[in-house]
Design a protein around this motif. Structure first.
Motif, PDB file in Angstrom:
ATOM      1  N   LEU A   6     -10.541   1.630  -4.236  1.00 49.43           N
ATOM      2  CA  LEU A   6      -9.342   1.253  -3.488  1.00 49.43           C
ATOM      3  C   LEU A   6      -8.470   0.268  -4.253  1.00 49.43           C
ATOM      4  N   ARG A  64       0.831  -1.193   0.000  1.00 43.60           N
ATOM      5  CA  ARG A  64       0.000   0.000   0.000  1.00 43.60           C
ATOM      6  C   ARG A  64       0.869   1.248   0.000  1.00 43.60           C
ATOM      7  N   GLU A  99     -10.879   4.775   5.178  1.00 44.21           N
ATOM      8  CA  GLU A  99     -10.514   5.066   3.787  1.00 44.21           C
ATOM      9  C   GLU A  99     -10.179   3.770   3.057  1.00 44.21           C
ATOM     10  N   PHE A 100      -9.406   2.898   3.705  1.00 46.33           N
ATOM     11  CA  PHE A 100      -9.009   1.633   3.091  1.00 46.33           C
ATOM     12  C   PHE A 100     -10.225   0.764   2.788  1.00 46.33           C
ATOM     13  N   HIS A 106     -15.821  -1.382  -2.744  1.00 49.95           N
ATOM     14  CA  HIS A 106     -14.837  -2.292  -2.173  1.00 49.95           C
ATOM     15  C   HIS A 106     -15.493  -3.411  -1.367  1.00 49.95           C
TER      16      HIS A 106
END
Length: 245
Positions: A192, A120, A138-139, A218
């Motif tokens: 993502l 990442r 966020e991830f 996601h």
């Protein structure tokens, strides 16, 4: 060997085996037995120390899986599914199972993940609690409602931190292609993990690769389990037909 396939499911960061249990009813008519594996530090294993190393986690999961499969004579036919962190763990577990007697790995399904060797660009490990949770949101593309409750947050946070550390520090020890077909899955609106990043899983296998997109972001799998399981079953049926050719 039984004609049914055991679909071994590995959780994403912070999640437990219970996420996959509703899949069992949907998958049963499709000829798939869903077997969620539990990681320590959550649900019924809440008092156990969570893993911080993916290799150690894969070894522990291998032991747990073999115990769950039992000593039924003949080979066990299994496929593995993992989402995000779970995809990395499924990849590592697949590598170990291909060297295990009486277990035949027929497919690896990697969901919501770039190539396992791709790090990442941003990390959450080491941030204070508020910044850590904001980065994890966020991830993940969503925020777990349980983290809004102070008592639940205190209970969940140590395991979530361990999971994120395990994911962010992971590097594959072996980059040889797997002798197992791989399907990479992602939500078509996932911001993502890009389509290109998901398709990079093609480098992990020399036994056949497919990339599949489903509607959603996601966490598409939280809302589309029936469609997803039908896709998994179709891929397993196709692989079985190809083996018979």
């Amino acid at each position: 060997m039984t004609d049914r396939t055991t679909l071994v499911c590995l959780p994403f960061a912070g999640a437990g085996a219970s996420f996959y249990r509703p899949w069992q009813r949907v998958a049963e008519p499709l000829g798939i037995d869903v077997l969620p594996l539990q990681l320590p530090g959550r649900e019924r294993l809440i008092d156990e120390e969570p893993y911080r190393d993916a290799s150690a986690a894969a070894e522990g999961l291998r032991t747990d899986l073999l115990a769950a499969l039992g000593d039924t004579p003949g080979a066990h036919r299994v496929a593995l599914f993992g989402h995000s962190l779970g995809a990395v763990l499924a990849y590592e577990l697949t590598r170990r199972l291909t060297a295990t007697a009486d277990v035949t790995v027929v497919h690896l399904f990697a969901s919501g993940s770039p190539h396992p060797a791709e790090p990442r660009s941003a990390h959450a490990t080491g941030l204070d609690d508020d910044a850590f949770l904001a980065r994890v949101s966020e991830f993940a593309g969503y925020t777990d409602e349980a983290l809004q409750d102070p008592e639940m947050r205190e209970l969940i946070l140590p395991t979530l931190r361990a999971d994120v550390e395990m994911h962010e520090s992971y590097l594959p020890a072996d980059d040889r292609p797997l002798p197992v077909p791989v399907t990479s899955l992602r939500g078509s609106a996932d911001t993502l993990v890009s389509r290109t990043e998901a398709e990079a899983w093609a480098r992990t296998t020399d036994a056949g690769f497919r990339a599949v997109e489903l509607d959603g972001g996601h966490m598409y799998l939280a809302e589309s389990a029936p469609e997803l399981l039908r896709i998994l079953a179709a891929n397993l049926d196709r692989a079985a037909e190809e083996l018979c050719v």
